[in-house]
Design a protein around this motif. Structure first.
Motif, short mmCIF file in Angstrom:
data_model
loop_
_atom_site.label_atom_id
_atom_site.label_comp_id
_atom_site.label_asym_id
_atom_site.label_seq_id
_atom_site.Cartn_x
_atom_site.Cartn_y
_atom_site.Cartn_z
N SER A 1 83.61 6.66 45.21
CA SER A 1 83.51 5.37 44.52
C SER A 1 83.69 5.56 43.03
O SER A 1 83.28 6.58 42.48
CB SER A 1 82.14 4.73 44.79
N ARG B 1 82.52 3.05 41.00
CA ARG B 1 81.53 2.11 40.46
C ARG B 1 80.39 2.86 39.76
O ARG B 1 79.83 3.81 40.31
CB ARG B 1 80.97 1.32 41.64
N SER C 1 77.03 5.60 46.68
CA SER C 1 77.59 6.91 47.09
C SER C 1 77.31 7.96 46.02
O SER C 1 77.00 9.12 46.35
CB SER C 1 79.11 6.77 47.30
N GLU D 1 82.68 2.32 52.35
CA GLU D 1 83.74 1.75 53.20
C GLU D 1 84.33 0.53 52.50
O GLU D 1 83.59 -0.33 52.02
CB GLU D 1 83.13 1.33 54.54
N HIS D 2 85.66 0.49 52.44
CA HIS D 2 86.35 -0.69 51.93
C HIS D 2 87.23 -1.23 53.05
O HIS D 2 88.13 -0.53 53.53
CB HIS D 2 87.20 -0.35 50.72
N ASN D 3 86.96 -2.43 53.46
CA ASN D 3 87.75 -3.07 54.51
C ASN D 3 87.93 -2.17 55.73
O ASN D 3 89.04 -1.94 56.21
CB ASN D 3 89.09 -3.56 53.93
N ARG D 4 86.79 -1.63 56.15
CA ARG D 4 86.68 -0.80 57.36
C ARG D 4 87.48 0.50 57.27
O ARG D 4 87.85 1.10 58.29
CB ARG D 4 87.12 -1.58 58.62
N SER E 1 76.60 2.45 53.56
CA SER E 1 76.89 1.05 53.26
C SER E 1 75.59 0.29 53.06
O SER E 1 74.58 0.63 53.68
CB SER E 1 77.67 0.41 54.41
C1 FNR Z 1 83.39 -3.66 50.51
N1 FNR Z 1 82.19 -3.44 51.16
C2 FNR Z 1 82.21 -3.12 52.52
N2 FNR Z 1 81.08 -2.66 53.17
C3 FNR Z 1 81.16 -2.27 54.47
O1 FNR Z 1 80.15 -1.84 55.05
N3 FNR Z 1 82.33 -2.35 55.16
C4 FNR Z 1 83.49 -2.80 54.61
O2 FNR Z 1 84.51 -2.82 55.25
C5 FNR Z 1 83.43 -3.22 53.24
N4 FNR Z 1 84.55 -3.67 52.59
C6 FNR Z 1 84.57 -3.78 51.23
C7 FNR Z 1 85.79 -3.99 50.58
C8 FNR Z 1 85.82 -3.99 49.20
C9 FNR Z 1 87.15 -4.16 48.50
C10 FNR Z 1 84.62 -3.84 48.45
C11 FNR Z 1 84.65 -3.84 46.94
C12 FNR Z 1 83.43 -3.69 49.08
C13 FNR Z 1 80.92 -3.42 50.45
C14 FNR Z 1 80.57 -2.01 50.02
O3 FNR Z 1 79.89 -1.35 51.07
C15 FNR Z 1 79.67 -2.04 48.78
O4 FNR Z 1 80.38 -2.64 47.71
C16 FNR Z 1 79.20 -0.66 48.38
O5 FNR Z 1 78.20 -0.78 47.40
C17 FNR Z 1 80.35 0.21 47.89
O6 FNR Z 1 79.96 1.56 47.72
P1 FNR Z 1 79.41 2.16 46.34
O7 FNR Z 1 80.36 1.74 45.25
O8 FNR Z 1 78.03 1.54 46.15
O9 FNR Z 1 79.35 3.63 46.57
#
Ligand code: FNR
Length: 184
Positions: free
Chosen positions: A10, A12, A17, A78-81, A114
């Motif tokens: 990540s 962020r 993470s 996870e981003h968009n699975r 997540s």
């Molecule tokens: C997400 N998030 C997310 N969560 C999840 O469990 N499954 C998913 O498919 C998605 N998809 C998703 C897409 C995008 C573009 C974003 C920005 C976020 C939410 C995600 O789990 C959450 O933002 C976490 O905090 C991201 O991880 P970090 O940055 O905290 O490590």
């Protein structure tokens, strides 16, 4: 001394993470160093950089950093699975140019997390698919899926869930055993 890279997937600043990665730092056994590897500042991979240059300095630095590691623990959200683009990009950058895959042979583990209930399962398994091609043996058990990760840290970023801490230590211990078996 062996060095294992902990790679939070990540960008962020307040990433969970990254917090999980930081919590792992104190869990390394004697003789092993855990080192956080940042995936920030890497332009999106374009093969022209390798074929025609100029090569971004960040690519050369990142590839050297990965080459120097003995093993890797990926801590992926996870981003968009699937695997976040930033993490996939970092993996792509250090896998090229063709024939110079710096990941090759390094034993890996995948820890997904997540704030939701599904714990990054989709990202965890999509990442494993890439590890096969990268020639990275990946620990099978225990699988590490961390759900509701947003509840596990205090405001300073300290891990305050003892069950999560114990489970992570168990997973790290299993990974070290796996690492030793898979390291010449
Ligand atoms: C997400 N998030 C997310 N969560 C999840 O469990 N499954 C998913 O498919 C998605 N998809 C998703 C897409 C995008 C573009 C974003 C920005 C976020 C939410 C995600 O789990 C959450 O933002 C976490 O905090 C991201 O991880 P970090 O940055 O905290 O490590």
């Amino acid at each position: 001394m062996k060095t294992i890279g902990i790679i939070p997937g990540s960008l962020r600043a307040a990433s969970f993470s990254k917090k999980v990665g930081n919590a792992l730092l104190g869990m390394a056994p004697e003789g092993v160093t855990f080192k956080i590897i940042s995936i920030e500042g890497l332009p999106v991979y374009n093969q022209d950089f390798d074929d025609h240059g100029p090569l971004p300095e960040s690519y050369a630095a990142f590839r050297s950093e990965i080459k120097a590691l003995d093993g890797v623990i990926f801590v992926t959200p996870e981003h968009n699975r699937s695997v976040p683009a930033a993490l996939k990009n970092a993996i792509d950058v250090a896998s090229r140019p063709y024939g110079k895959n710096t990941w090759s042979g390094k034993p890996a583990a995948v820890f997904s997390n997540s704030p939701g209930a599904l714990s990054g399962f989709g990202a965890n398994h999509h990442l494993r698919q890439s590890l096969v091609f990268l020639n990275m043996p990946a620990m099978a058990q225990p699988e590490v899926y961390l759900q509701h990760i947003n509840k596990d840290f205090d405001e300073s970023g300290k891990l305050i869930n003892d069950d999560t801490r114990k489970f992570l230590q168990k997973a790290v211990d299993a990974y070290i055993a796996f690492f030793n078996k898979n390291t010449p």
